[in-house]
Design a protein around this motif. Structure first.
Motif, short mmCIF file in Angstrom:
data_model
loop_
_atom_site.label_atom_id
_atom_site.label_comp_id
_atom_site.label_asym_id
_atom_site.label_seq_id
_atom_site.Cartn_x
_atom_site.Cartn_y
_atom_site.Cartn_z
N LYS A 199 -5.37 -8.01 -12.13
CA LYS A 199 -4.69 -6.75 -11.66
C LYS A 199 -5.63 -5.61 -12.24
CE LYS A 199 -0.01 -8.65 -11.72
NZ LYS A 199 1.37 -8.32 -12.13
N ARG A 215 -1.96 -7.70 -3.04
CA ARG A 215 -1.13 -6.79 -2.89
C ARG A 215 -1.29 -5.38 -3.85
NH1 ARG A 215 1.92 -10.43 -5.74
NH2 ARG A 215 2.75 -11.44 -4.00
N PHE A 216 -0.80 -4.31 -3.42
CA PHE A 216 -0.61 -2.94 -4.14
C PHE A 216 0.80 -2.93 -4.83
CE2 PHE A 216 -4.26 -1.66 -1.45
CZ PHE A 216 -5.06 -1.19 -2.45
N SER A 217 0.82 -2.43 -5.88
CA SER A 217 1.93 -1.58 -6.47
C SER A 217 1.81 -0.42 -7.02
CB SER A 217 2.56 -2.88 -7.44
OG SER A 217 1.59 -3.01 -8.59
N ILE A 230 -8.00 -8.25 -1.80
CA ILE A 230 -6.69 -7.92 -2.32
C ILE A 230 -5.52 -8.83 -1.91
CG2 ILE A 230 -5.15 -5.86 -2.20
CD1 ILE A 230 -7.31 -3.98 -1.55
N GLU A 273 -1.28 0.19 -9.19
CA GLU A 273 -2.22 -0.65 -9.58
C GLU A 273 -2.31 -1.66 -8.44
OE1 GLU A 273 -0.44 -3.07 -12.85
OE2 GLU A 273 0.64 -4.52 -11.28
N VAL A 274 -3.54 -2.48 -8.34
CA VAL A 274 -3.61 -3.35 -7.21
C VAL A 274 -4.00 -4.84 -7.88
CG1 VAL A 274 -5.92 -3.03 -7.55
CG2 VAL A 274 -5.15 -4.24 -5.37
N VAL A 326 -7.38 5.32 -3.71
CA VAL A 326 -7.57 4.25 -2.93
C VAL A 326 -8.69 5.08 -1.95
CG1 VAL A 326 -7.22 2.36 -1.29
CG2 VAL A 326 -5.87 2.70 -3.40
N LEU A 379 0.81 -1.29 0.05
CA LEU A 379 -0.03 -0.02 0.04
C LEU A 379 0.66 1.23 -0.05
CD1 LEU A 379 -3.00 1.02 0.24
CD2 LEU A 379 -2.83 1.16 2.66
N PHE A 397 2.02 2.42 -3.60
CA PHE A 397 0.92 2.48 -4.68
C PHE A 397 1.16 3.83 -5.28
CE2 PHE A 397 -3.26 4.70 -5.30
CZ PHE A 397 -3.51 4.11 -6.25
#
Length: 424
Positions: free
Chosen positions: A328, A315-317, A313, A320-321, A334, A171, A174
Motif C-alpha cells: 500500500k 484498488r484505490f482508497s 493496481i 492511498e493505493v 494520480v 478511484l 481516492f
C-alpha cells in the motif's frame, strides 16, 4: 445533380436545415494528418473543406501535451509532405517549434479549416453517391447544425482523438487530484508531492521524469511488459538505424540486434521492474501497434530510485493505493498516462472499412482507401511518416479522378462550395 436534389428531398418535415455542397472532398480533422492531406490535394489542384471541432489546428499538440515534450524521432522522419522543417530547427524539435511548423505549413498551403465545427455523423447515401456529413457549429452559446454533401470523405481524426480512462476499483473514492496525462503541463505544481503515474509508455516515462525534475516523488505503475530502447545508439537515432536496416535485414534479426545493443548501452532493465515482452520491439509495433519507449533520461531516475516502479493496481482508497503485490502506498495525486483511442465509431456510420476499435481493417500500407470515396489518414500506427504516406496516396487517387472528370489544371485551388438554406 439530379441525384443530389433527390437526396435533399429525402429530408421531410417542417424545419430549417443549412446544407453545403462541397466541390471536392471533406477532410475531418485539422491535425498533422488532415493538414498533410489538404496540402497534397492543393498540389493536385483539388478543392477541399477541412472541418475541425477545436478552435485551432493540431489541438492535440496545442492543448493536450506537456510543456517539456519534444519529438521522439529526428525531424526528417516527422516532416509533412512538400515542406521540410526549417534548417535551424534542432534534430528533435520542441512542442512549440512543431506547432510553429504546422502553423507555417497551413499558411503556406492556404489551408483554412472551419473551426469549432464538430462532426456528429457521416454516412454514405448509395442512391445519390454522396456522403452526408452532419455537424454542429459552436459560437459562444449558439449552436447551429449544418450538413455537408460531398463525393469524397477523408477521415483524419487520428489514433489519439479521445483519452482512455480505465475503470479502476475505488478511484472515485481516492479524494486527491486525478488527471489524465493530456491535462498535465508541468511538474511544478506537484513539488514535494507523492504522485502515482499510471502507465509506462513514452508519456508515462516522460511525465515521471518531469515530476522528478520538479522535486516530486513519482511512482510509476508498470502493469505489463515494455520495451525500453535508447533514443540514440552510438550517436545515431535508434529509429533511423532500424529504418536503415529494414532495407537489408528481416525484422526478427533487426529486433535481436537492437536488443543486444540496448543491453550493452542500458544494461539489464528487468531487474528494475521493466520486464521485456517476448516479441521484439519492431515486430510488436507492426503486429499490435505498441510503440517502444525511447529513453531520454527516465531510466537513470529509475536506477537511482528517484522513480519508483510498482506493479499493477488492485484498488484505490482514501489517500492511498493498494498494489497487486499487497503493498500500500500513500499518494497525493494520480496521473493517468493511459493513452488514447480513435473516436471514429462514434460518428462514422460505416461498417466495412473501419473496425469497431476505430482503425481501418486493412493493415498498412493498404488501410488508406475504402469504398464509395471513403479514405483514412493517420491510422497506420507509424506516426507522422505513416500519415504523410497516406496523405500522398489519397491526394493522388482523388486528383486522378478529379482531373479526368473536370479536365482542370492546377491553377484552380480554391474550394468552390455552395451554402444553402432549404425549407423542407
Amino acid at each position: 445533380m439530379e441525384n443530389l436534389f433527390r437526396l435533399a428531398d429525402q429530408d421531410q418535415g417542417f424545419f430549417q436545415r443549412k446544407w453545403t455542397l462541397v466541390n471536392g472532398p471533406v477532410i475531418v480533422g485539422a491535425g498533422p494528418s488532415g493538414l498533410a492531406t489538404a496540402a497534397c490535394l492543393r498540389e493536385q489542384g483539388v478543392p477541399f473543406v477541412v472541418l475541425e471541432r477545436a478552435e485551432c489546428i493540431a489541438s492535440l499538440w496545442q492543448k493536450r501535451t506537456y510543456d517539456r515534450l519534444k519529438l521522439h524521432l529526428p525531424k526528417q522522419f516527422c516532416q509533412l509532405p512538400k515542406m521540410p522543417f526549417p534548417e535551424d530547427f534542432p534534430e528533435y524539435p520542441t512542442k512549440r517549434q512543431f506547432i510553429e511548423y504546422l502553423e507555417s505549413y497551413a499558411k503556406h498551403f492556404d489551408i483554412n479549416p472551419k473551426f469549432n465545427e464538430c462532426v456528429q455523423s457521416a454516412r454514405y447515401d448509395e442512391t445519390s453517391g454522396f456522403w452526408r456529413v452532419k455537424t454542429v457549429v459552436t459560437s459562444g452559446s449558439n449552436r447551429t447544425e449544418f450538413e455537408y454533401i460531398c463525393r469524397w470523405l477523408v477521415v483524419a481524426t487520428g489514433e489519439n482523438a479521445e483519452r482512455v480512462v480505465p475503470d479502476i476499483e475505488g478511484l472515485a473514492e481516492f479524494g486527491g487530484e486525478i488527471i489524465h496525462a493530456c491535462d498535465y503541463k508541468s511538474g511544478e505544481k506537484f513539488q514535494g508531492k507523492k504522485v502515482l503515474v499510471v502507465g509506462c509508455g513514452n508519456s508515462g516515462m516522460e511525465v515521471s521524469l518531469d515530476l522528478c525534475n520538479h522535486n516530486a516523488s513519482p511512482s510509476m505503475v508498470v502493469r505489463s511488459s515494455v520495451h525500453v530502447l535508447p533514443r540514440e545508439i552510438f550517436g545515431k537515432s535508434t529509429y533511423e538505424l532500424a529504418f536503415f536496416m529494414l532495407k537489408w535485414l528481416p525484422i526478427w534479426l533487426i529486433d535481436k540486434l537492437m536488443l543486444i545493443l540496448t543491453w550493452l548501452l542500458l544494461g539489464n532493465v528487468e531487474k528494475y521492474g521493466l520486464k521485456r515482452p517476448s516479441i521484439g520491439p519492431l515486430e510488436l509495433k507492426n503486429t499490435q501497434g505498441k510503440t517502444p519507449v525511447l529513453d531520454i533520461g527516465a531510466l537513470e531516475k529509475i536506477k537511482s530510485g528517484d522513480i519508483n516502479v510498482v506493479p499493477g493496481i488492485k484498488r484505490f482508497s482514501r489517500g492511498e493505493v493498494e498494489l497487486l503485490n499487497g503493498e500500500k502506498l500513500d499518494i497525493d495525486s494520480v496521473i493517468l498516462a493511459t493513452g488514447y483511442r480513435s473516436n471514429v465509431p462514434s460518428w462514422l456510420q460505416e461498417g466495412e472499412f473501419f473496425s469497431k476499435n476505430g482503425f481501418p481493417k486493412a493493415p498498412f500500407p493498404n488501410g488508406w482507401k475504402g469504398n464509395g470515396g471513403l479514405y483514412a489518414v493517420g491510422f497506420t500506427r507509424r506516426g507522422l511518416s505513416g500519415a504523410s504516406s497516406d496523405a500522398m496516396s489519397i491526394a493522388k487517387d482523388i486528383g486522378m479522378v478529379w482531373k479526368q472528370e473536370t479536365k482542370q489544371h492546377k491553377k484552380r485551388t480554391i474550394a468552390c462550395h455552395r451554402r444553402c438554406i432549404s425549407q423542407f
